[in-house]
Design a protein around this motif. Structure first.
Motif, short mmCIF file in Angstrom:
data_model
loop_
_atom_site.label_atom_id
_atom_site.label_comp_id
_atom_site.label_asym_id
_atom_site.label_seq_id
_atom_site.Cartn_x
_atom_site.Cartn_y
_atom_site.Cartn_z
N ARG A 101 1.00 -1.11 0.01
CA ARG A 101 -0.15 -0.14 0.29
C ARG A 101 0.90 1.28 0.04
O ARG A 101 1.13 1.76 0.96
N ASP A 247 -3.78 -2.72 8.56
CA ASP A 247 -5.17 -2.22 8.48
C ASP A 247 -5.35 -0.91 8.96
O ASP A 247 -5.69 0.07 8.10
N ASP A 251 -4.71 3.00 6.71
CA ASP A 251 -5.80 4.14 6.51
C ASP A 251 -5.19 5.57 7.08
O ASP A 251 -5.42 6.42 6.22
MG MG Z 1 -8.79 -1.27 5.98
#
Ligand code: MG
Ligand code: IPM
Length: 360
Positions: A101, A247, A251
């Motif tokens: 990411r 996770d 963000d």
């Molecule tokens: Mg997430």
């Protein structure tokens, strides 16, 4: 002929994936696509968020282009039937353990960040999140009557956080190898001060690091990492962590860049197969309005060309085209600011295609 499974999903998923497919087609590469339902859309049609046919298509394809799944209206369904189970099922069945990411702050969007521009200008972090282990998939889990402790006899729920040595080793290799191609620094994020699982994580990562003397390794507790991300985010190069912490931190990192609507992601297995999706969700509140930002999905398609389809040149062309539409001051609503031109989902996709054609 390369095969791409196209799974648009729910909400804005269908709109943004259509633009990414349009961009891919403009490249004249030898690939075929096959589309299938996933998430809430698949539940409506077939009674399951990840029907067998969709899973089979994904397993047999060279790569999966994924939109987004989920809608509040499914919140009351039993867990196994909720749209989120589709993405979790794909990760598990395709063994997509390595999640990339990137959080990149585009020059033109520096002012869209909630942080001071000088903190984020030029930001380029790569988050590598382990994606098929940890408390997300650990067994046992469930509800039961509390067997012991001060609340024995009361109803309780529990999950299991666990990581095996090979699971940590393989993702650590991915992180060190990725760091080698960029700033040569890995920050491994854990909670070794409290959790046995993450003391083990730290020990194994340290061992694997011995094979990468050219890469700097730093360990950081997750609470501190959350703080450093808003204090001095540019100090990170590769931020490497487990499923649950990844996770949350991904963000947080995404928002530093001004818009989650810009950020792609790749989830890979050991065979180079991958699932490519925007970092954002299905945004049911703006679905069907033609205003969603397709750039994260278009950039995910670029990652797909690079990581799974061995088309580096084409990937670079898409990325250059995206930079160039931003330089032309075209903006979807999520990244709009005064003095720029607001465009819809389709116009943004068309603009990227036009820039690709102009590259000649
Ligand atoms: Mg997430
Ligand atoms: C993500 C999402 C998923 C996750 C959900 C939709 C299951 O938040 O990809 O980050 O928690 O991994």
């Amino acid at each position: 002929m390369m095969k791409i499974a196209v799974l648009p999903g729910d909400g804005i998923g269908t709109e943004i994936v259509a633009e990414a497919v349009k961009v891919l087609r403009a490249l004249d590469l030898p690939f075929e696509t096959e589309e299938a339902l996933v998430g809430g859309a698949a539940y409506e049609a077939h009674g399951h968020p990840l029907p067998d046919a969709t899973l089979k298509l994904a397993q047999e394809a060279d790569a999966v282009l994924f939109g987004a799944v989920g809608d509040w209206k499914y919140d009351k369904l039993e867990r196994a039937l909720r749209p989120e189970q589709a993405i979790l099922g794909l990760r598990k069945h395709l063994e997509l353990f390595a999640n990339f990411r990137p959080a990149i702050c585009y020059e033109e969007l520096t002012h869209a960040s909630s942080l001071k521009p000088e903190l984020v200008a030029g930001l380029d972090i790569l988050i590598i999140r382990e994606l098929t282990g940890d408390i997300y998939f650990g067994q046992p889990r469930g509800r039961r009557t509390s067997p012991d402790g001060p609340f024995a006899g009361q109803p309780e729920a529990f999950d299991t956080m666990r990581y095996s040595r090979p699971e940590i080793e393989r993702i650590a290799h991915v992180a060190f190898q990725a760091a080698r191609k960029r700033g040569k620094k890995v920050t491994s994020v854990d909670k070794a001060n409290v959790l046995e699982t993450f003391q083990f994580w730290k020990d194994v990562v340290t061992e694997v690091h011995a094979q990468y003397p050219d890469v700097e390794l730093e360990h950081m507790y997750v609470d501190n990492a959350a703080m450093q991300l808003v204090k001095a985010p540019k100090k990170f190069d590769v931020l490497f962590t487990g499923n649950m912490f990844g996770d949350i931190l991904s963000d947080e990192a995404a928002m530093l860049t001004g818009s989650i609507g810009m950020l792609p992601s790749a989830s890979l297995n050991a065979r180079g197969q991958g699932l490519y999706e925007p970092s954002h969700g299905s945004a049911p509140d703006i679905a069907g309005k033609g205003v969603a930002n397709p750039l994260a999905t278009i950039l995910s398609a670029a990652m797909m060309l690079r990581f799974s389809l061995n088309q580096e040149a084409a990937a670079a062309r898409i990325e250059a085209a995206v930079k160039s539409v931003l330089a032309q001051n075209l903006r979807t609503a999520d990244i709009y600011s005064e003095g720029t031109t607001k465009v819809g989902t389709k116009e943004m996709g068309d603009a990227v295609v036009a820039r690709l054609k102009a590259q000649g």
